[in-house]
Design an enzyme around this catalytic site. Structure first.
Site, PDB file in Angstrom:
ATOM      1  CE  LYS A 159     -10.502   0.330  -0.924  1.00 35.37           C
ATOM      2  NZ  LYS A 159      -9.668   1.523  -1.203  1.00 35.37           N
TER       3      LYS A 159
ATOM      4  CG  ASP B 221     -10.208   4.451   6.038  1.00 30.97           C
ATOM      5  OD1 ASP B 221     -10.979   4.962   5.202  1.00 30.97           O
ATOM      6  OD2 ASP B 221      -9.278   3.680   5.724  1.00 30.97           O
TER       7      ASP B 221
END
EC number: 6.5.1.2
Length: 679
Positions: free
Chosen positions: A111, A39
């Protein structure tokens, strides 16, 4: 091209190539860095392109979804492109998204950390299953999908939701947290290396060539979206989920509709504290605009819808540098290597040490001192080193040599018996590390609950010679404590902590018999076995006089625990502990005339949320003492679910399963009268 432009282009090329490399490993092989590190790389590339728009070429990784398929499975084209999700990492970024994406209703979804899958149903029958791939082309894994129990081969008709001519269902394949250890055990039994985490296990399992092998991996699926469809036009995403559930497809029990930005933030905060309550691993909360019409109006970028965002929680897997490996000695003599690392922020706190379990694990994981390593911290669990990032080695790393002598007392280390992976210090009576660890353990909440005796105090009592072993604990006096560094003032007088310790010890003498059994630190004898033994034998003398076969017949005990208990009592100085405690007035038998009425005999009860009149341990004890099983997870086998404040996902799952749910008043009635009057 100017020199500055040339440097920028070189920087972009290096960063883009690194992103592509790690994305390919994530989708087609084994990742070598944690998601959080990826990320950060991806965010760096996005920021570089935002600062220098001329670098944002059409084939940039920031414009792509997933990764190009690289496997022997047949390639198939998705009926409608599968997108990815954009991420936010803090409240400010979430607020910006909510401000530019206003809606009367949002969906808050967990998620799932799994593998994306698209299922195509024509006239209600499963025609094809494909992985996401690059969003346009995926792998045809239909044969493997058919052996996943959660995936129906045919949709179930429902009067409220007619089965459409075509429906493309998007979802996530995962391995439940509770199944992961069993999957790894099976993999190791078959000669393979264990998976690092459930996500890798799910990805590798779905790509097995033999569907029978896939079936062994306990794969599950949750549907979280729809793609192409004919004859199905839901007004909202919520309505779509109701239809999918009605047709027999699995949907998440944790999804909720919310109506304001503040409610969105409340869900983000709630799941940050409860992320381990879910049956699957999750790393964030997805927020979606519920209205399908609003979704269409908002549209999407080249890679992600504008109507959805993923709020990513602080990572539970990160990389750091392994500075050294040292060993610690526990209360049973087990010698455990642990990593000394450069401090790193993970799962909400900064850590600088992590476990390596035993020397066999150090070798299996292949870590070297000086390596960049991946560490994981889940909830309250001690951080664990998962493995090295081999590509970052520069040749200066060195092998860890397991010591042959105990670092605390110098005794030669050895396995307790042939074949043991763990090595132990056999100097159980006099090893300072073992002694202080046993004192800390017996003072814990699961044993005597001696609040004033912590790790520092235990080490002090041993180091100063106040205690030779735990036998003299309950004979301590204020005069004894005057030699202490922890329990005295600078003037050498017993301080408040010392006075509290003596008061705690006096109270602990009246502890329940099962707590005394736990406090003896007999290997394999934990609270559950201790309760069973105390309930059956009602006396330490009767227990230790019993035959091994008789002890083993106790429900929940068995041969291993019975043999361990008998072997412990065969040691002279162990018997001295029992005798000394008995002489000091510690509970040696259960003097109650009757056990609590066994109102919950054979029943499984789950307590979730906060109760007004029970602590968590108190509720558990109330259930067990009445013959019930106090479980931490909700399943079809659960008989009752007791719901307090802030109950969360366990209550949701209980309602979905149609289980009997009680409030606190109903729980008290159940304890007193049993199920007939509570149902």
């Amino acid at each position: 091209m100017t020199e500055q432009n040339s440097d920028l282009r070189r920087q972009w090329n290096e960063l883009a190539e690194e992103v592509r490399h790690h994305r390919d490993l994530y989708y087609n092989d084994q990742p070598s860095i944690p998601d959080a590190d990826f990320d950060r790389l991806f965010a760096q590339l996005q920021q570089l392109e935002a600062d220098h728009p001329e670098l944002a070429v059409p084939d940039s990784p920031t414009m792509e979804v997933g990764a190009v398929v690289s496997s022997t499975f047949a390639n198939v084209e998705h009926l409608e492109r599968m997108m990815s999700l954009d991420n936010v990492f803090d409240d400010e970024e979430l607020t910006e998204w909510l401000t530019r994406t206003p809606s009367e209703t949002y969906l808050a979804e967990l998620k799932i950390d799994g593998l994306s899958l698209a299922l195509v149903y024509r006239n209600g029958r499963l025609e094809r299953a494909a992985t996401r791939g690059d969003g346009r082309i995926g792998e045809d894994v239909t044969a493997n999908a058919r052996v996943i129990e959660d995936i129906p081969h045919s949709l179930t008709p429902h009067p409220d939701f007619p089965i459409p001519a075509l429906i493309e269902v998007r979802g996530e394949v995962f391995i439940a947290v509770e199944d992961f250890s069993q999957v790894n055990e099976l993999r190791q039994a078959e000669g393979g290396k264990p998976f690092a985490n459930p996500r890798n296990a799910a990805a590798g399992s779905l790509r097995q060539k033999n569907p029978e092998d896939v079936k062994k991996r306990r794969l599950r699926m949750v549907a979280h979206g729809i793609g192409a469809r004919e004859g199905f036009a839901p007004a909202t995403q919520h309505e779509a989920y109701l239809a999918l559930a009605a047709w027999g497809l699995p949907v998440s029990p944790y999804t909720e509709q919310v109506h304001t930005p503040e409610q969105v933030r409340e869900k983000v905060a709630y799941w940050a504290d409860h992320r381990h309550d879910a049956i699957f691993e999750m790393d964030g909360l997805v927020v979606k605009v519920d209205s399908i019409a609003e979704q269409r109006a908002l549209g999407s970028t080249s890679r992600a819808p504008r109507w959805a965002i993923a709020y990513k929680y602080p990572p539970e897997e990160v990389t750091t540098v392994l500075l050294d490996i040292q060993v610690g000695v526990g209360r049973t003599g087990r010698v455990t290597p642990f990593a000394i690392m450069e401090p790193v922020f993970v799962a909400g706190s900064t850590v600088s040490m992590a476990t390596l379990h035993n020397q066999t694990e150090v070798v299996r994981k292949g870590v070297l001192i000086g390596d960049t390593v991946v560490i994981r911290k889940a909830g309250e669990i001690i951080p664990e080193v998962l493995g090295p990032v081999v590509e970052k080695r520069d040749g200066t790393e060195r092998e860890f040599i397991f010591p042959t002598l105990c670092p605390s007392c110098g005794t030669r280390l050895a396995p307790q018996k042939e074949g043991d992976a763990d090595w132990r210090c056999p100097n159980t009576r006099s090893c300072p590390a073992q002694l202080s660890a046993r004192l800390t353990y017996l003072a814990g909440r699961g044993a005597f609950d001696i609040e004033a005796l912590g790790e520092k105090g235990a080490q002090d009592l041993i180091r100063t010679g106040i205690l030779e072993d735990e036998a003299g604990l309950f004979d301590l006096t204020s005069t004894d404590l005057e030699s202490s560094k922890v329990y005295t003032t600078n003037a050498g007088k017993v301080n408040a902590s010392g006075r509290k310790l003596l008061a705690n010890l006096e109270s602990a003498k009246k502890a329940d018999l099962w707590r005394v059994i736990v406090a003896l630190s007999i290997r394999h004898v934990g609270p559950s076995a201790a309760r069973a033994l105390a309930s059956r034998f009602r006396s330490l003398k009767v227990l230790f006089d019993a035959e091994v076969t008789d002890i083993a017949d106790t429900d929940g005990v068995g041969t291993i625990i019975a043999e361990s208990l008998a072997a412990w009592y065969d040691v002279d100085w162990h018997r001295q502990i029992v005798d000394s405690w008995a002489h000091a007035g510690v509970t040696m038998e259960d003097e109650s005339t009757d056990l609590a009425v066994q109102t919950l005999d054979g029943l499984t009860v789950v307590v979730t949320g906060s109760l007004e009149n029970f602590t968590r341990d108190g509720a558990k004890e109330a259930i067990i003492s009445r013959g019930g099983k106090a479980s931490g997870s909700v399943s079809k086998k659960t008989d009752f679910v007791v719901v307090g404040e802030n109950a969360g996902s366990k209550e949701t799952k209980a309602r979905d399963l149609g289980l009997t749910i009680l409030d606190e008043a109903g729980f008290i009635q159940l304890l007193e009268e049993g199920p007939p009057s509570a149902m």
